[in-house]
Design an enzyme around this catalytic site. Structure first.
Site, PDB file in Angstrom:
ATOM      1  N   ASP A  84       0.384  -1.075   0.180  1.00  0.00           N
ATOM      2  CA  ASP A  84      -0.171  -0.043  -0.467  1.00  0.00           C
ATOM      3  C   ASP A  84       0.534   1.095  -0.319  1.00  0.00           C
ATOM      4  OD1 ASP A  84       0.893   0.003   2.932  1.00  0.00           O
ATOM      5  OD2 ASP A  84      -1.422  -0.013   3.694  1.00  0.00           O
ATOM      6  N   SER A  85       2.063   0.785   0.012  1.00  0.00           N
ATOM      7  CA  SER A  85       3.391   2.480  -0.221  1.00  0.00           C
ATOM      8  C   SER A  85       2.881   3.355  -1.426  1.00  0.00           C
ATOM      9  CB  SER A  85       4.517   1.792  -0.052  1.00  0.00           C
ATOM     10  OG  SER A  85       5.048   0.757  -1.190  1.00  0.00           O
ATOM     11  N   ASP A 125      -0.445  -6.487  -0.649  1.00  0.00           N
ATOM     12  CA  ASP A 125      -1.234  -5.765   1.283  1.00  0.00           C
ATOM     13  C   ASP A 125      -3.250  -5.884   1.586  1.00  0.00           C
ATOM     14  OD1 ASP A 125       0.305  -5.166   2.425  1.00  0.00           O
ATOM     15  OD2 ASP A 125       1.119  -3.347   1.816  1.00  0.00           O
ATOM     16  N   LYS A 151      -0.813  -9.459   2.817  1.00  0.00           N
ATOM     17  CA  LYS A 151      -0.736  -9.159   4.187  1.00  0.00           C
ATOM     18  C   LYS A 151      -0.724  -8.489   4.705  1.00  0.00           C
ATOM     19  CE  LYS A 151       3.589  -6.024   3.371  1.00  0.00           C
ATOM     20  NZ  LYS A 151       3.045  -5.097   4.700  1.00  0.00           N
ATOM     21  N   GLU A 199      -1.209  -6.185   8.544  1.00  0.00           N
ATOM     22  CA  GLU A 199      -0.471  -4.971   9.455  1.00  0.00           C
ATOM     23  C   GLU A 199      -1.104  -5.563  10.769  1.00  0.00           C
ATOM     24  OE1 GLU A 199       0.550  -0.698   8.938  1.00  0.00           O
ATOM     25  OE2 GLU A 199       0.744  -1.703   7.123  1.00  0.00           O
ATOM     26  N   GLU A 225       9.197  -4.326  10.496  1.00  0.00           N
ATOM     27  CA  GLU A 225       9.693  -2.850  10.300  1.00  0.00           C
ATOM     28  C   GLU A 225      10.097  -2.166  11.948  1.00  0.00           C
ATOM     29  OE1 GLU A 225       6.559  -1.136   7.838  1.00  0.00           O
ATOM     30  OE2 GLU A 225       7.526   0.928   7.572  1.00  0.00           O
TER      31      GLU A 225
HETATM   32  O1  KIV Z   1       3.696  -1.270   1.573  1.00  0.00           O
HETATM   33  C1  KIV Z   1       4.953  -1.577   1.393  1.00  0.00           C
HETATM   34  O2  KIV Z   1       5.978  -0.936   0.944  1.00  0.00           O
HETATM   35  C2  KIV Z   1       4.936  -2.086   2.550  1.00  0.00           C
HETATM   36  C3  KIV Z   1       6.664  -2.054   3.111  1.00  0.00           C
HETATM   37  C4  KIV Z   1       7.126  -0.892   4.118  1.00  0.00           C
HETATM   38  C5  KIV Z   1       6.831  -3.496   3.467  1.00  0.00           C
HETATM   39  O3  KIV Z   1       4.284  -2.441   3.673  1.00  0.00           O
END
Ligand code: KIV
Length: 280
Positions: free
Chosen positions: A49-50, A88, A118, A120, A187
């Site tokens: 989600d970055s 994500d 994934k 969090e 992280e």
């Molecule tokens: O979204 C992302 O890029 C991440 C990384 C920081 C692992 O979750």
């Protein structure tokens, strides 16, 4: 294009850890980048989600939607057939109810063809992880600095920097392993804490800003290739300077355009058409 590498399986994650074999993990959000990563030796891609910041210009990851991740994961799956692909689950897609979390994980997994999802959080999301795994979808956890809830953690800060904080992270990683996650991103923690967390579980710990003792290193591709701009977190090393290369290439194109030296003969269709002849 492939470099002949063999795609990792879920079983390989634990196997690599057991054998002490390190591996690497980067982000991709589009087809072209996915093909480049696929051609490299990197084993794992995250459609993270970055992408909210890197692709969409947002200030954080919170506004990213399930549709955004689905839209960006499909071309990555197509472009990287030999690379393990993680998608994500964005903020708001697994914090309403376990049923809703399963429904959203199903969509992500079915509609994109990714290899796992994934999400969090630690102890507080263990039941959600267990339910998604029970539904048949592999899950990667993510603890330490969790960008989706960075506000609750007091901002984008190193986590586990007190003995209590470090112990809480060890509880988190154990809960995630028990819930059935096959791996976990860790992280922004001090390196000694990264080591203790890595040694506390049998699933591989994939570190970003978590020091050298973890099982795998993760970085955002645009960060490691120095494409994103002036913002550089302490844990990011630039392994190439692609932004500079791109600006220089664009400036060479601009210069040759205004000078009239591009396109030269080799870049033209040179057939002479009667009535439209030009000097050759
Ligand atoms: O979204 C992302 O890029 C991440 C990384 C920081 C692992 O979750």
């Amino acid at each position: 294009m492939s470099n002949g590498k063999k795609k990792m399986t879920i079983a390989d994650f634990k196997k690599y850890k057991k054998e002490g074999r390190k591996f690497s993990y980067v982000t991709a959000y589009d087809y072209t980048t996915a093909t480049i990563v696929n051609e490299s030796d990197v084993e794992v891609i995250l459609v993270g989600d970055s992408l909210g910041m890197i692709m969409l210009g947002y200030d954080g990851t919170t506004p990213v939607t399930l549709e955004d991740i689905i839209h960006h994961t499909k071309p990555v799956v197509k472009g990287a057939p030999d690379t393990f692909i993680v998608a994500d689950m964005p903020f708001g897609t697994y914090n309403v109810s376990i049923e809703k979390a399963i429904e959203n994980a199903n969509r992500l997994y079915k509609e994109t063809g990714c290899d796992c999802v994934k999400l969090e959080g630690g102890v507080e999301v263990a039941d959600t992880i267990a339910a998604i795994v029970k539904a048949g979808i592999p899950v990667m956890g993510h603890i330490g600095l969790t960008p989706q809830t960075a506000g609750m953690l007091g901002g984008f800060k190193v986590q586990g920097s007190t003995p209590e904080g470090a112990k809480k992270l060890i509880e988190d990683v154990k809960a995630i392993e028990k819930a059935g996650a096959f791996s976990v991103v860790l992280e922004c923690v001090p390196k000694g804490v990264g080591k203790a967390i890595t040694e506390a579980v049998e699933i591989p710990v994939l570190g970003i800003g978590a020091g050298p003792y973890v099982d795998c290193q993760v970085l955002v591709t645009q960060d490691l290739l120095d494409m994103y701009g002036d913002f550089k977190p302490k844990f990011v090393k630039h392994f190439a300077h692609i932004r500079k290369e791109m600006v220089e290439g664009l400036n060479r194109f601009h210069k040759e355009t205004i000078e009239g030296t591009f396109p030269s003969r080799e870049y033209c269709f040179n057939a002479q058409v009667e009535g439209f002849e030009v000097e050759d």
